[in-house]
Scaffold this motif. Structure first.
Motif, PDB file in Angstrom:
ATOM      1  N   LYS A   1     -19.223 -47.996  40.760  1.00 15.83           N
ATOM      2  CA  LYS A   1     -19.160 -48.137  42.217  1.00 15.83           C
ATOM      3  C   LYS A   1     -19.970 -49.360  42.640  1.00 15.83           C
ATOM      4  N   ALA A   2     -19.322 -50.292  43.298  1.00 17.05           N
ATOM      5  CA  ALA A   2     -19.991 -51.517  43.739  1.00 17.05           C
ATOM      6  C   ALA A   2     -20.991 -51.216  44.853  1.00 17.05           C
TER       7      ALA A   2
ATOM      8  N   TYR B   1     -25.495 -61.366  42.069  1.00 17.91           N
ATOM      9  CA  TYR B   1     -25.135 -60.181  42.856  1.00 17.91           C
ATOM     10  C   TYR B   1     -23.753 -59.662  42.445  1.00 17.91           C
ATOM     11  N   LEU B   2     -22.782 -60.551  42.347  1.00 17.98           N
ATOM     12  CA  LEU B   2     -21.419 -60.122  41.998  1.00 17.98           C
ATOM     13  C   LEU B   2     -21.374 -59.441  40.631  1.00 17.98           C
ATOM     14  N   LEU B   3     -22.029 -60.037  39.664  1.00 12.84           N
ATOM     15  CA  LEU B   3     -22.037 -59.439  38.325  1.00 12.84           C
ATOM     16  C   LEU B   3     -22.673 -58.048  38.345  1.00 12.84           C
ATOM     17  N   LYS B   4     -23.804 -57.917  39.041  1.00 14.84           N
ATOM     18  CA  LYS B   4     -24.481 -56.616  39.103  1.00 14.84           C
ATOM     19  C   LYS B   4     -23.705 -55.620  39.960  1.00 14.84           C
TER      20      LYS B   4
ATOM     21  N   GLY C   1     -23.318 -56.907  34.998  1.00 13.20           N
ATOM     22  CA  GLY C   1     -24.534 -57.675  34.772  1.00 13.20           C
ATOM     23  C   GLY C   1     -25.132 -57.567  33.388  1.00 13.20           C
ATOM     24  N   SER C   2     -25.044 -56.404  32.766  1.00 16.32           N
ATOM     25  CA  SER C   2     -25.688 -56.230  31.465  1.00 16.32           C
ATOM     26  C   SER C   2     -24.685 -56.009  30.334  1.00 16.32           C
ATOM     27  N   ARG C   3     -23.420 -56.251  30.610  1.00 18.10           N
ATOM     28  CA  ARG C   3     -22.403 -56.043  29.566  1.00 18.10           C
ATOM     29  C   ARG C   3     -22.295 -57.261  28.664  1.00 18.10           C
ATOM     30  N   ASN C   4     -22.110 -56.992  27.379  1.00 16.89           N
ATOM     31  CA  ASN C   4     -21.980 -58.072  26.401  1.00 16.89           C
ATOM     32  C   ASN C   4     -20.548 -58.573  26.244  1.00 16.89           C
TER      33      ASN C   4
END
Length: 201
Positions: free
Chosen positions: A14-15, A121-124, A129-132
Motif C-alpha cells: 500500500k503506497a 519517496y517514489l521508491l519507498k 526502496g529496499s528490493r534487490n
C-alpha cells in the motif's frame, strides 16, 4: 512537488500519501510537500504575469507549486532586466526562492525538497526502496536532476543518464546526446525485456 501514483505498489504494498481518485475513479495516492504554498504561488504568478507581459518573448508558466519564466525568445540584452524585475517581486516573498536553469527562471517554495528526494519517496512509497530486484533508471537534462543522479550513486543501484549535447560535470554515470537517443534507448530496453520474458515462457 506534485506526485500522484497508484494506491497499491508491487506485491500488494500500500503506497503512502493522501488518498484521492483520478478522473476515471481509480484510487490514487497524492504527495505534495509544497501544498501549503498554493495561494502564495498563485499570488506571485499574477504579479509576474504583469512583469513578463512587458518583456517581448518571455513566457510564464504556472506549474502548480512553482512558476517558470522562459526567456529563450527574449533578446539577450533584456535578460538581466527581466531577472531583476522577477527578483524585485520575490523580495516581498522570503519563503520563495529563485533558481535558474537553461534559459529559464524558476520560482519555488523554500523547502527541503528536490528530485532526489522525490525519487527516494517514489521508491519507498511503492514498496521498492529496499528490493534487490528493482533497478531504477532516471533520465534528466537539467541541473535539478543532479540530486536524483546522486541518490542512485549513493544507493549503488540504478542508472542515472544525463541528456546533453555538451560535456558537463555530472553525477550521472551515462549520457545520451538528445531526446531521440532517449527514445532509442527506451525502445531497446523494452525489446530486451520482451526477449527475456519470452525465454522464460
Amino acid at each position: 512537488m506534485d506526485i500522484m501514483g497508484p494506491a497499491q505498489g508491487c506485491h500488494g504494498f500500500k503506497a503512502q500519501g493522501t488518498k484521492a481518485l483520478d478522473e476515471k475513479g481509480n484510487e490514487m495516492v497524492l504527495f505534495q510537500p509544497a501544498s501549503k504554498f498554493t495561494q502564495v504561488i498563485n499570488d506571485v504568478f499574477k504579479l509576474l504575469e504583469e512583469v513578463t507581459k512587458n518583456v517581448p518573448g518571455a513566457k510564464i508558466e504556472h506549474n502548480k507549486f512553482c512558476i517558470s519564466i522562459h526567456f529563450r525568445c527574449v533578446k539577450e540584452e533584456n535578460w538581466l532586466a527581466l531577472a531583476e524585475q522577477v527578483q524585485h517581486v520575490l523580495d516581498a516573498y522570503p519563503n520563495l526562492r529563485l533558481t535558474q536553469g537553461r534559459k529559464i527562471l524558476e520560482i519555488r517554495p523554500s523547502i527541503s525538497w528536490n528530485k532526489g528526494k522525490a525519487l527516494d519517496y517514489l521508491l519507498k512509497a511503492l514498496g521498492l526502496g529496499s528490493r534487490n530486484d528493482i533497478f531504477p533508471i532516471y533520465i534528466g537534462d537539467d541541473r535539478t536532476d543532479e540530486d536524483a543522479f546522486k541518490l542512485l550513486t549513493r544507493r549503488k543501484t540504478g542508472l542515472g543518464i544525463l541528456v546533453s549535447k555538451t560535456i558537463k560535470d555530472t553525477n550521472a554515470l551515462y549520457s545520451l546526446r538528445e531526446p531521440s537517443e532517449v527514445l532509442e534507448f527506451l525502445m531497446h530496453l523494452v525489446k530486451w525485456r520482451r526477449r527475456r520474458l519470452n525465454r522464460l515462457m
